[in-house]
Design a protein around this motif. Structure first.
Motif, PDB file in Angstrom:
ATOM      1  N   PRO A   1      13.368   6.029  16.430  1.00 45.97           N
ATOM      2  CA  PRO A   1      13.888   6.400  15.112  1.00 45.97           C
ATOM      3  C   PRO A   1      12.835   6.171  14.011  1.00 45.97           C
ATOM      4  N   PRO A   2      12.481   7.216  13.259  1.00 44.98           N
ATOM      5  CA  PRO A   2      11.440   7.069  12.225  1.00 44.98           C
ATOM      6  C   PRO A   2      11.834   6.071  11.142  1.00 44.98           C
ATOM      7  N   ASP A   3      13.149   5.918  10.891  1.00 42.23           N
ATOM      8  CA  ASP A   3      13.581   4.938   9.891  1.00 42.23           C
ATOM      9  C   ASP A   3      13.191   3.521  10.288  1.00 42.23           C
ATOM     10  N   ARG A   4      13.213   3.264  11.610  1.00 41.72           N
ATOM     11  CA  ARG A   4      12.818   1.925  12.075  1.00 41.72           C
ATOM     12  C   ARG A   4      11.319   1.709  11.826  1.00 41.72           C
ATOM     13  N   VAL A   5      10.523   2.739  12.059  1.00 43.13           N
ATOM     14  CA  VAL A   5       9.079   2.631  11.801  1.00 43.13           C
ATOM     15  C   VAL A   5       8.853   2.362  10.315  1.00 43.13           C
ATOM     16  N   LYS A   6       9.631   3.067   9.476  1.00 42.38           N
ATOM     17  CA  LYS A   6       9.511   2.871   8.028  1.00 42.38           C
ATOM     18  C   LYS A   6       9.807   1.415   7.651  1.00 42.38           C
ATOM     19  N   GLU A   7      10.858   0.845   8.247  1.00 35.78           N
ATOM     20  CA  GLU A   7      11.195  -0.560   7.956  1.00 35.78           C
ATOM     21  C   GLU A   7      10.084  -1.511   8.406  1.00 35.78           C
ATOM     22  N   LEU A   8       9.563  -1.246   9.602  1.00 35.77           N
ATOM     23  CA  LEU A   8       8.514  -2.117  10.136  1.00 35.77           C
ATOM     24  C   LEU A   8       7.236  -1.998   9.301  1.00 35.77           C
ATOM     25  N   CYS A   9       6.977  -0.811   8.768  1.00 31.04           N
ATOM     26  CA  CYS A   9       5.832  -0.627   7.861  1.00 31.04           C
ATOM     27  C   CYS A   9       6.045  -1.442   6.591  1.00 31.04           C
ATOM     28  N   LEU A  10       7.271  -1.352   6.050  1.00 33.86           N
ATOM     29  CA  LEU A  10       7.598  -2.074   4.816  1.00 33.86           C
ATOM     30  C   LEU A  10       7.380  -3.574   4.995  1.00 33.86           C
ATOM     31  N   GLU A  11       7.835  -4.105   6.134  1.00 31.69           N
ATOM     32  CA  GLU A  11       7.636  -5.533   6.413  1.00 31.69           C
ATOM     33  C   GLU A  11       6.159  -5.899   6.388  1.00 31.69           C
ATOM     34  N   ARG A  12       5.316  -4.929   6.739  1.00 32.64           N
ATOM     35  CA  ARG A  12       3.868  -5.167   6.790  1.00 32.64           C
ATOM     36  C   ARG A  12       3.161  -4.790   5.487  1.00 32.64           C
ATOM     37  N   GLY A  13       3.942  -4.394   4.467  1.00 37.14           N
ATOM     38  CA  GLY A  13       3.337  -4.066   3.175  1.00 37.14           C
ATOM     39  C   GLY A  13       2.823  -2.648   3.071  1.00 37.14           C
ATOM     40  N   LEU A  14       3.464  -1.724   3.792  1.00 35.79           N
ATOM     41  CA  LEU A  14       3.056  -0.319   3.720  1.00 35.79           C
ATOM     42  C   LEU A  14       4.282   0.553   3.451  1.00 35.79           C
ATOM     43  N   LEU A  15       4.180   1.415   2.432  1.00 40.65           N
ATOM     44  CA  LEU A  15       5.274   2.332   2.113  1.00 40.65           C
ATOM     45  C   LEU A  15       5.000   3.690   2.760  1.00 40.65           C
TER      46      LEU A  15
ATOM     47  N   ILE B   1      -7.169   4.060   3.323  1.00 37.65           N
ATOM     48  CA  ILE B   1      -6.620   4.862   4.426  1.00 37.65           C
ATOM     49  C   ILE B   1      -6.686   4.036   5.701  1.00 37.65           C
ATOM     50  N   ASP B   2      -7.856   3.465   5.965  1.00 40.56           N
ATOM     51  CA  ASP B   2      -8.042   2.724   7.212  1.00 40.56           C
ATOM     52  C   ASP B   2      -7.151   1.482   7.252  1.00 40.56           C
ATOM     53  N   ARG B   3      -7.038   0.810   6.103  1.00 41.67           N
ATOM     54  CA  ARG B   3      -6.209  -0.396   6.058  1.00 41.67           C
ATOM     55  C   ARG B   3      -4.745  -0.034   6.320  1.00 41.67           C
ATOM     56  N   GLY B   4      -4.263   1.033   5.676  1.00 39.06           N
ATOM     57  CA  GLY B   4      -2.871   1.450   5.866  1.00 39.06           C
ATOM     58  C   GLY B   4      -2.615   1.915   7.293  1.00 39.06           C
ATOM     59  N   LEU B   5      -3.590   2.619   7.854  1.00 38.26           N
ATOM     60  CA  LEU B   5      -3.403   3.084   9.231  1.00 38.26           C
ATOM     61  C   LEU B   5      -3.317   1.906  10.192  1.00 38.26           C
ATOM     62  N   GLY B   6      -4.065   0.842   9.893  1.00 38.96           N
ATOM     63  CA  GLY B   6      -3.979  -0.368  10.713  1.00 38.96           C
ATOM     64  C   GLY B   6      -2.558  -0.933  10.683  1.00 38.96           C
ATOM     65  N   LEU B   7      -1.951  -0.937   9.485  1.00 45.89           N
ATOM     66  CA  LEU B   7      -0.573  -1.441   9.341  1.00 45.89           C
ATOM     67  C   LEU B   7       0.414  -0.527  10.060  1.00 45.89           C
TER      68      LEU B   7
ATOM     69  N   LEU C   1       0.864  -1.172   0.000  1.00 47.03           N
ATOM     70  CA  LEU C   1       0.000   0.000   0.000  1.00 47.03           C
ATOM     71  C   LEU C   1       0.907   1.230   0.000  1.00 47.03           C
ATOM     72  N   ASP C   2       0.647   2.147  -0.911  1.00 50.64           N
ATOM     73  CA  ASP C   2       1.582   3.250  -1.134  1.00 50.64           C
ATOM     74  C   ASP C   2       1.120   4.539  -0.444  1.00 50.64           C
ATOM     75  N   PHE C   3       1.708   4.840   0.705  1.00 52.78           N
ATOM     76  CA  PHE C   3       1.414   6.095   1.415  1.00 52.78           C
ATOM     77  C   PHE C   3       2.506   7.138   1.140  1.00 52.78           C
ATOM     78  N   ALA C   4       3.274   6.928   0.056  1.00 56.99           N
ATOM     79  CA  ALA C   4       4.380   7.837  -0.242  1.00 56.99           C
ATOM     80  C   ALA C   4       4.231   8.514  -1.614  1.00 56.99           C
ATOM     81  N   SER C   5       3.606   7.842  -2.565  1.00 65.17           N
ATOM     82  CA  SER C   5       3.430   8.365  -3.940  1.00 65.17           C
ATOM     83  C   SER C   5       4.751   8.804  -4.545  1.00 65.17           C
ATOM     84  N   GLY C   6       5.763   7.933  -4.530  1.00 69.69           N
ATOM     85  CA  GLY C   6       7.098   8.410  -4.891  1.00 69.69           C
ATOM     86  C   GLY C   6       7.518   9.289  -3.726  1.00 69.69           C
ATOM     87  N   ILE C   7       7.714  10.567  -3.966  1.00 73.00           N
ATOM     88  CA  ILE C   7       7.741  11.521  -2.847  1.00 73.00           C
ATOM     89  C   ILE C   7       6.697  12.579  -3.182  1.00 73.00           C
TER      90      ILE C   7
END
Ligand SMILES: *Cc1c(COP(=O)(O)O)cnc(C)c1O
Length: 383
Positions: free
Chosen positions: A329-343, A365-371, A28-34
């Motif tokens: 660290p926000p980078d760690r959250v980003k990694e954990l999101c990626l593991e769960r299928g969220l960018l 939105i709701d699905r991504g927020l859950g991740l 799920l793409d919450f980044a849209s590229g940047i």
């Protein structure tokens, strides 16, 4: 060159808010590229317009008029109340153009009017001049010497701004919402003060809306929310839904500063990019589109705030430009999101940044927020 810290992921296709990797896994793409894929991935109208334009005409030089670029420029002026547009290919290039307008405008009034004032924490691009404009020391290390004529002030400090905007100043360049440094919105009062001081002193106000413009915050320009009309506005990222583009918009005297031979860009105003941008503008102009962006932003902020998560210091932003300040660290959250299928993206030193496609449905939105919440919970367990 090894300039990016990349994950090993290779994406092969996308549809709407979902990206598919080579191994078939979906994200799920919450980044849209940047903040670039404003209409999501594989948007049928955008794809069709690009294909049709590519088959008909991809490029002619700026020695000739491109119908697509002309129509895009007219639509951008109509949408923003600006008088003229210069089309280019990126945010940095747009800001370079804005700086050239400021320098020539300043010099036409007084040869000593050369300084561009920018804000601490700003980000304006990666070229040498836009790095000089960027008010963050970490970007300056090892790349000097920089061109002279840039000065930085602390954001939200009215007295410092008043003192900095002097007789040698040609422009104040600011992001209405600072993106890279952590999704930091400037207050409406500060933006209005900046506009008033600039107008009184004959200084150009340049809004860098490369990230926050083109509907991202729920209004076409973020500065209009504060009731501010900049002299010059730069756009890029989301403007053509993923095709490289940049634009410098100007009004009044600033719109007439650059004359024949003063500026140019081989690819700027390319019919392919212009055709793509026209689809983005048309979609953004459809009934209720921008209000929906604002509403979706509220949905994000309300949800994150309702978690009262112990790792979340603050959730802020406007529309679909969202920053979640965290204590880990926000980078760690980003990694954990990626593991769960969220960018997701990060920004500044402590922010998880979300720039989802503007067309994201509530269900996604709701699905991504859950991740995201699950990723934060996992980060909490690691501390
Ligand atoms: C991304 C960005 C830029 C630079 O844009 P590029 O297309 O990468 O050159 C400039 N200003 C702001 C506010 C940005 O977010």
């Amino acid at each position: 060159m090894d300039t990016y810290k990349r994950t090993g992921l290779v994406f092969v296709r996308g549809s709407g808010v979902v990206l598919e990797a080579e191994d078939g896994r979906k994200y799920l793409d919450f980044a849209s590229g940047i903040g670039v894929n404003s209409l999501g991935h594989g948007h049928p109208r955008l794809v069709a317009a690009i294909a049709e334009q590519a088959a008909r005409l991809i490029h002619v030089s700026n020695y000739y008029q491109s119908r697509e670029a002309l129509e895009l420029a007219q639509e951008l002026c109509a949408r923003t109340g600006m008088d003229a547009v210069f089309l280019c290919n990126s945010g940095a290039e747009a800001n370079e153009g804005a700086i050239k307008i400021a320098r020539k405008h300043g010099a036409s009034h007084d040869a000593s009017r050369t300084t561009v004032v920018t804000l601490r924490g700003s980000f304006h691009g990666r070229t040498i001049a836009t790095l000089a404009a960027t008010g963050q020391d970490k970007f300056h290390e090892r790349f000097g010497p920089f061109p002279a004529g840039f000065e930085y002030v602390e954001a939200e400090d009215s007295a410092a701004l008043d003192a900095a905007l002097g007789s040698g100043t040609c422009a104040l360049l600011l992001e209405p919402i600072q993106g890279e440094s952590g999704v930091v919105p400037l207050s409406d009062e500060y933006q209005r003060l900046a506009a008033r001081l600039c107008e009184e002193r004959g200084i150009l106000l340049i809004a860098d809306e490369v990230q926050c413009g083109v509907g991202r915050t729920g209004s076409f320009l973020a500065s209009s929310r504060a009731g501010v009309r900049p002299d010059v506005v730069t756009l890029a990222k989301g403007l053509a839904g993923g095709v490289p583009i940049g634009a410098v918009l100007a009004r009044g005297e600033a719109a007439r500063v650059l004359e024949r031979g003063d500026h140019g860009s081989t690819f700027g105003g390319n019919p392919l990019a212009a055709a793509a941008a026209r689809v983005v503008l048309s979609e953004l102009g459809s009934a209720g589109f921008l209000d929906a962006v604002a509403g979706k932003g509220e949905r994000f902020l309300e949800a994150v705030r309702s978690w009262k998560h112990n790792l979340v210091k603050e959730a802020r932003g406007r529309g679909l430009m969202i920053g979640i300040a965290v204590t880990c660290p926000p980078d760690r959250v980003k990694e954990l999101c990626l593991e769960r299928g969220l960018l997701v993206l990060t920004a500044g030193s402590d922010v998880v940044r979300l720039l989802p496609p503007l067309v994201i449905p509530d269900g996604e939105i709701d699905r991504g927020l859950g991740l995201l919440k699950d990723a934060l919970d996992a980060a909490g367990k690691e501390i």
